[in-house]
Design an enzyme around this catalytic site. Structure first.
Site, PDB file in Angstrom:
ATOM      1  N   CYS A 126       0.906  -1.225  -0.013  1.00 45.35           N
ATOM      2  CA  CYS A 126      -0.053   0.133  -0.029  1.00 45.35           C
ATOM      3  C   CYS A 126       0.942   1.176   0.167  1.00 45.35           C
ATOM      4  O   CYS A 126       0.565   2.335  -0.664  1.00 45.35           O
ATOM      5  CB  CYS A 126      -0.941   0.029   1.188  1.00 45.35           C
ATOM      6  SG  CYS A 126      -2.330   1.283   1.245  1.00 45.35           S
ATOM      7  N   CYS A 127       2.027   1.225   0.972  1.00 47.61           N
ATOM      8  CA  CYS A 127       2.843   2.365   0.973  1.00 47.61           C
ATOM      9  C   CYS A 127       3.730   2.663  -0.373  1.00 47.61           C
ATOM     10  O   CYS A 127       3.905   3.609  -1.007  1.00 47.61           O
ATOM     11  CB  CYS A 127       3.794   2.236   2.074  1.00 47.61           C
ATOM     12  SG  CYS A 127       3.340   2.571   3.688  1.00 47.61           S
ATOM     13  N   CYS A 207      -1.336   8.083   6.988  1.00 50.45           N
ATOM     14  CA  CYS A 207      -2.564   7.893   6.641  1.00 50.45           C
ATOM     15  C   CYS A 207      -3.599   7.410   7.327  1.00 50.45           C
ATOM     16  O   CYS A 207      -3.156   6.996   8.583  1.00 50.45           O
ATOM     17  CB  CYS A 207      -2.332   6.906   5.555  1.00 50.45           C
ATOM     18  SG  CYS A 207      -1.583   7.193   4.012  1.00 50.45           S
ATOM     19  N   CYS A 210      -3.611   3.901   9.169  1.00 48.94           N
ATOM     20  CA  CYS A 210      -2.359   3.123   9.836  1.00 48.94           C
ATOM     21  C   CYS A 210      -1.935   4.408  10.892  1.00 48.94           C
ATOM     22  O   CYS A 210      -0.692   4.131  11.096  1.00 48.94           O
ATOM     23  CB  CYS A 210      -1.155   3.222   8.804  1.00 48.94           C
ATOM     24  SG  CYS A 210      -1.898   1.644   7.529  1.00 48.94           S
ATOM     25  N   CYS A 233       7.403   4.222   5.830  1.00 51.08           N
ATOM     26  CA  CYS A 233       6.578   3.796   4.755  1.00 51.08           C
ATOM     27  C   CYS A 233       7.314   3.432   3.631  1.00 51.08           C
ATOM     28  O   CYS A 233       6.832   2.744   2.554  1.00 51.08           O
ATOM     29  CB  CYS A 233       5.652   5.045   4.327  1.00 51.08           C
ATOM     30  SG  CYS A 233       6.906   6.476   3.737  1.00 51.08           S
TER      31      CYS A 233
END
Length: 241
Positions: A126-127, A207, A210, A233
């Site tokens: 995702c990062c 985010c 998280c 990240c």
């Protein structure tokens, strides 16, 4: 232009990161930014900011040196509304003239995260698609970038240099040597507004899925990726090419 040719083109006229680090080891944050500006010029220098809980201090120092230095902001699609509002407020307060909000590619999101659940199943992936890849794209025009990491944040940041080699680029860390108290002094002397979520117990904001509140006595970044064994990240551990 191939990646190797681009690397050579960017790096060809840059001084040694080690030499710059030695010369700036005891420099003030403003001196570090001024040196970065003199070394590569405004058109080839960017400051990358999350507009997080401590970001205003670095942005203030930069604005005092040159408010027209490009500021890259990664709008991941998962940010708190408060962070977006804070970005807009600080841009106006500090007179920043070139803030660039960079988003992930829609085609990448559709292919790799169609259900917006990747943050839970694979936060590293995702990062990568929401931060690492967009930053690499945003930094292509630049020969050097500035960020706000500090040694007091611990972990992989505990021994960062003031200037590092980051792939083909130079990476300047003007706040590497500063203390939390010095950052608080910048906030107070410039009457900078805090991030809206600080009052709710967020000491570090990234985010939304998280980030969590930090308990009393916890490290400032304890609320990031809580329970994941993840502390970065990826934008500072993978050199942007």
């Amino acid at each position: 232009m191939s990646a190797f040719a681009q690397h050579d083109a960017i790096a060809a006229d840059l001084p040694s990161a080690d030499a710059l680090d030695r010369s700036l080891r005891d420099a003030s944050p403003a001196e570090v930014i001024a040196t970065a500006l003199k070394t590569v010029g405004r058109d080839r220098l960017a400051l990358v900011s999350s507009f997080g809980t401590e970001s205003a201090a670095l942005l203030k120092v930069m604005a005092d040196v040159d408010p027209a230095i490009p500021v890259v902001f990664l709008d991941t699609g998962w940010l708190f509304a408060e962070t977006l509002s804070y970005r807009d407020a600080l841009t106006e307060i500090l007179g920043l003239t070139d803030v660039r909000s960079i988003k992930p590619l829609e085609e990448t999101l559709s292919r790799e995260d169609p259900n917006r659940e990747l943050w839970f199943s694979d936060p590293d992936a995702c990062c990568r698609i929401r931060k690492v890849e967009p930053l690499a794209r945003a930094l292509k025009p630049f020969a050097a970038w500035i960020n706000g990491r500090k040694r007091f944040q611990g972990g992989l940041r505990s021994d960062i240099a003031v200037v590092e080699q980051d792939g083909a680029r130079l990476k300047f860390n003007p706040f590497a040597n500063v203390s939390r108290e010095e950052i608080e002094t910048i906030f107070k002397s410039a009457k900078l507004p805090p991030h809206p979520l600080v009052a709710s117990g967020y000491l570090s904001v990234g985010c939304m899925p998280c980030s969590s509140r930090a308990a009393s006595g916890e490290d400032a970044r304890a609320g990031r990726w809580r329970g994941r064994g993840k502390t970065e990240c990826g934008i500072h551990t993978i050199a942007a090419s």
